[in-house]
Design an enzyme around this catalytic site. Structure first.
Site, PDB file in Angstrom:
ATOM      1  N   ASP A   1      28.740  42.627  40.501  1.00 25.00           N
ATOM      2  CA  ASP A   1      27.960  41.919  41.532  1.00 25.00           C
ATOM      3  C   ASP A   1      27.071  42.804  42.416  1.00 25.00           C
ATOM      4  O   ASP A   1      27.541  43.828  42.922  1.00 25.00           O
ATOM      5  CB  ASP A   1      28.901  41.206  42.506  1.00 25.00           C
TER       6      ASP A   1
ATOM      7  N   TRP B   1      31.192  37.243  32.509  1.00 22.18           N
ATOM      8  CA  TRP B   1      32.549  37.800  32.390  1.00 22.18           C
ATOM      9  C   TRP B   1      33.143  37.585  31.004  1.00 22.18           C
ATOM     10  O   TRP B   1      34.122  38.235  30.643  1.00 22.18           O
ATOM     11  CB  TRP B   1      33.464  37.226  33.474  1.00 22.18           C
TER      12      TRP B   1
ATOM     13  N   GLU C   1      33.135  31.925  43.507  1.00 25.17           N
ATOM     14  CA  GLU C   1      33.023  33.313  43.964  1.00 25.17           C
ATOM     15  C   GLU C   1      31.649  33.528  44.609  1.00 25.17           C
ATOM     16  O   GLU C   1      30.732  32.719  44.438  1.00 25.17           O
ATOM     17  CB  GLU C   1      33.167  34.277  42.770  1.00 25.17           C
TER      18      GLU C   1
ATOM     19  N   TRP D   1      30.175  51.648  35.439  1.00 25.21           N
ATOM     20  CA  TRP D   1      30.149  50.179  35.408  1.00 25.21           C
ATOM     21  C   TRP D   1      29.560  49.601  36.695  1.00 25.21           C
ATOM     22  O   TRP D   1      29.821  50.100  37.790  1.00 25.21           O
ATOM     23  CB  TRP D   1      31.587  49.686  35.261  1.00 25.21           C
ATOM     24  N   MET D   2      28.807  48.477  36.550  1.00 23.46           N
ATOM     25  CA  MET D   2      28.335  47.723  37.721  1.00 23.46           C
ATOM     26  C   MET D   2      28.614  46.247  37.498  1.00 23.46           C
ATOM     27  O   MET D   2      28.401  45.739  36.402  1.00 23.46           O
ATOM     28  CB  MET D   2      26.830  47.941  37.899  1.00 23.46           C
TER      29      MET D   2
ATOM     30  N   ARG E   1      37.959  35.723  49.014  1.00 23.75           N
ATOM     31  CA  ARG E   1      37.110  36.920  48.904  1.00 23.75           C
ATOM     32  C   ARG E   1      35.607  36.656  49.048  1.00 23.75           C
ATOM     33  O   ARG E   1      35.168  35.531  49.178  1.00 23.75           O
ATOM     34  CB  ARG E   1      37.360  37.611  47.574  1.00 23.75           C
ATOM     35  N   ASP E   2      34.864  37.755  48.979  1.00 26.39           N
ATOM     36  CA  ASP E   2      33.407  37.808  48.891  1.00 26.39           C
ATOM     37  C   ASP E   2      32.707  37.286  50.149  1.00 26.39           C
ATOM     38  O   ASP E   2      31.853  36.383  50.084  1.00 26.39           O
ATOM     39  CB  ASP E   2      32.900  37.046  47.650  1.00 26.39           C
TER      40      ASP E   2
ATOM     41  N   GLN F   1      29.012  46.364  43.128  1.00 26.24           N
ATOM     42  CA  GLN F   1      30.355  46.628  42.630  1.00 26.24           C
ATOM     43  C   GLN F   1      30.256  47.730  41.589  1.00 26.24           C
ATOM     44  O   GLN F   1      29.541  47.575  40.587  1.00 26.24           O
ATOM     45  CB  GLN F   1      30.947  45.349  42.005  1.00 26.24           C
TER      46      GLN F   1
ATOM     47  N   PHE G   1      35.952  45.037  47.092  1.00 20.88           N
ATOM     48  CA  PHE G   1      35.317  43.942  46.359  1.00 20.88           C
ATOM     49  C   PHE G   1      34.024  43.509  47.066  1.00 20.88           C
ATOM     50  O   PHE G   1      33.604  44.095  48.054  1.00 20.88           O
ATOM     51  CB  PHE G   1      36.301  42.771  46.232  1.00 20.88           C
ATOM     52  N   SER G   2      33.450  42.409  46.562  1.00 22.10           N
ATOM     53  CA  SER G   2      32.114  42.004  47.023  1.00 22.10           C
ATOM     54  C   SER G   2      32.078  41.578  48.484  1.00 22.10           C
ATOM     55  O   SER G   2      33.086  41.178  49.062  1.00 22.10           O
ATOM     56  CB  SER G   2      31.607  40.857  46.152  1.00 22.10           C
TER      57      SER G   2
END
Ligand code: FRU
Length: 609
Positions: free
Chosen positions: A154, A409, A323, A151-152, A271-272, A170, A210-211
């Site tokens: 961001d 998503w 995000e 899986w991929m 995040r990110d 990711q 995470f990103s």
């Protein structure tokens, strides 16, 4: 004497013969009795797996409909990592590998939890030196980046250094659905031919990876070394915190900073991190997505960060969490001026449901971002499959090159691929243009894409009164091409063309000149039933010009339309069961002229290994 010697020699020979026979028999019977895999049941859906020999991979069978089982890797009785895998219970969808290189099988045990004794996986788990990633699934893109398997989501940490573009992403190496977030890694010299590299950053005690972003620390502000590549990412454990890792070998390997995490918050969605160098204040700036706002922090050394400001309340779309931010200073085409652009990915709440990228244009002084048009919401792409868009740090020639994750998503985990899931968009060069006093993003396909053209059709030119058909787009039918078309309207109200195949699957692309829009209808595009959110018509507002120009990139499972030199873009996934190899141009309410239509077959020079 001689006789004695001969007799003892004879004895010796007989003795050796029997020894060899015995050893051969003993070792082969031993080999036969050591099975490659031994399973010890502990009860309560918990088992231990022992390996009988050294091999490169432990192959695990996956059934995507099943819940994740927990696998602990134990080396010499110590926990040495683990992963969550949807181990097969009733049927096997595909296998995923656990890399065992460098580990001695005698000291290694895998503990499997939450997986019943009756599951099919116990009969299928295997050891092997091979894991085949050359899969030729029909929806595997040809010139869009995809992970080798798994899986991929961001794109992460994109950075250019010494002639190489690095793409991190990711990545779940243990299944084709979201989970076990790592940073996967690939490198390229030309943004199109990618070479897969080993995983760059793997989960640890602080959480999944995470990103985030990378910078080149040219002045050694962090003290890791001049020109170190410094990665800033979110450690997603019980809380989301920011962590740092650095590379002293041009991105080949990363060392996690011992002071991690470097930034935490009472907010759950935190995040990110995107980090940029702000030359006027000579500081690093970190932009973080925090709930439904972006927060700005500054630092002199990449390790200690000071809160500066927040942006977001009352601005733009708020249908979901914000995000993956980015902050770039872009030139306005045809002028010497520049403006700051804040990219803000939003999920859900996009214009056609689910994920999308919005942006704000304004100013940034090293402390706060001011949006120059607070009453406008601006979308970067008018399709359903353009998310987590960010740009390359340190790109050459003052370029701002973006790529997006080509999914949404709403259905990203359900798209009809198996051994891999998700692709990135083609790279796009960003700038700004002005229309009616407003600044908008211009997205142009990066010039490197021109080198993918391996064969071009004749240049067609024709009028369309009702219909005009092109029965074969290109010989070879790979379904991977670019269409360049220039249209002049006479008096049509609708200017349309359908890309279709012999199965009757079609994508309808049409201008509505009354509403001033361009739409793509993928409701009959092929496989659409895997999600109720997939069949859709997406629509972009346009300015009808005397000449309407489109560049359309078609790959095995996507269509990206760039209109009017990048003034609008539309990115949508499609899953045709055969390539779209025919076109039907049509008009409604009048006629138009196709001044030029040319189709270029697109192929990669190298396989991505
Ligand atoms: C965006 C996102 C990020 C997060 C990552 C996790 O798609 O939700 O906010 O860091 O994916 O994989």
């Amino acid at each position: 004497m001689n006789i004695e010697l001969n007799i003892s020699l004879l004895h010796d020979k007989i003795y050796r013969f029997y020894l060899i026979v015995f050893l051969t028999f003993f070792t082969s019977s031993c080999q036969a009795t050591i099975p490659p895999i031994t399973i010890k049941r502990l009860g309560g859906d918990q088992s231990l797996i022992y390996l009988g020999k050294d091999k490169r991979y432990l192959l695990l069978p996956v059934e995507e409909a099943m819940p994740e089982a927990r696998i602990d890797m134990i080396v010499n009785n110590q926990l040495a990592g683990g992963m969550n895998v949807r181990l097969a219970r009733e049927k096997i969808d595909y296998f995923v590998p656990i890399e065992l290189t460098g580990l001695n099988h005698k000291s290694l045990v895998f503990q499997m939890k939450h997986i019943p004794d009756s599951a099919i996986c116990w009969r299928a788990i295997d050891l092997s030196d091979e894991y085949d990633t050359s899969n030729n699934e029909k929806f595997r893109p040809v010139y869009h980046f995809t992970p080798p398997y798994g899986w991929m989501n961001d794109p992460n940490g994109m950075v250019y250094k010494d002639g190489t573009y690095h793409l991190f992403y990711q990545y779940n190496p243990y299944g084709s659905m979201w989970g076990n977030m790592h940073w996967g890694h690939a490198t390229s010299q030309d943004l199109t031919n990618w070479k897969h590299q080993p995983v760059a950053i793997a989960p640890d005690a602080l959480g999944a990876i995470f990103s985030g972003s990378c910078v080149v620390d040219k002045n050694n502000t962090a003290g890791f070394g001049k020109d170190a590549i410094v990665a800033l990412y979110t450690s997603a454990g019980d809380r989301q915190t920011q962590s740092l890792a650095y590379s002293l070998d041009n991105g080949k390997s990363f060392i996690k900073y011992e002071g991690n995490p470097i930034l935490s918050s009472p907010k759950p969605d935190f995040r990110d991190p995107k980090v940029i160098w702000h030359e006027p204040t000579k500081k690093w700036i970190m932009i973080l997505a925090v709930g439904q706002e972006m927060q700005f922090f500054s630092s002199g050394n990449l390790k200690e960060w000071v809160y500066e400001s927040s942006f977001g309340e009352g601005q733009g779309a708020h249908g979901g969490v914000w995000e993956c931010p980015d902050l770039i200073e872009l030139p306005i085409d045809g002028t010497d001026n520049k403006k700051w652009v804040l990219l803000c990915n939003l999920n859900p709440g996009g214009p056609f449901g689910g994920s999308a990228t919005q942006y704000f244009v304004g100013s940034f002084d090293g402390k706060s971002f001011i949006n120059q048009s607070p009453n406008l919401t601006k979308w970067m792409d008018w399709g359903k499959d353009h998310y987590a868009t960010v740009t390359w740090s340190n790109a050459p020639d003052n370029r701002y090159i973006a790529i997006a994750w080509m999914s949404n998503w709403q259905y990203a985990n359900d798209v009809p691929t198996k051994q891999f899931r998700s692709a990135n968009s083609v790279p796009r060069d960003l700038s700004l243009y002005v229309q009616d006093g407003e600044c908008y993003l211009k997205n142009q396909p990066s010039q490197e894409l021109l080198a993918l053209r391996t064969q071009s059709s004749e240049k067609y030119s024709f009028g369309v009164n009702r219909d005009y058909n092109i029965d074969s787009i290109l010989g070879g039918d790979t379904g991977t091409y670019e269409m360049e078309v220039t249209i002049k309207n006479k008096d049509a109200e609708f200017i349309g063309f359908k890309l279709f195949n012999t199965l009757g699957e079609e994508v309808d692309i049409y201008y509505n000149l009354i509403d001033k829009s361009l739409s793509m209808d993928r409701t009959k595009s092929g496989e659409v039933s895997f999600s109720k959110d997939f069949p859709a018509v997406t629509t972009a507002p346009i300015q009808p010009n005397a000449e309407m120009k489109l560049r359309i990139f078609v790959d095995k499972s996507s269509i990206e339309i760039f209109g009017d030199d990048g003034r609008f873009v539309m990115t949508n996934l499609v899953f045709p069961n055969q390539p779209y190899n025919r076109i039907n141009f049509y008009s409604k309410g009048g006629s138009y002229h196709v001044d030029s239509l040319q189709i270029h077959k697109l192929e990669l020079a190298n396989e991505p290994y």
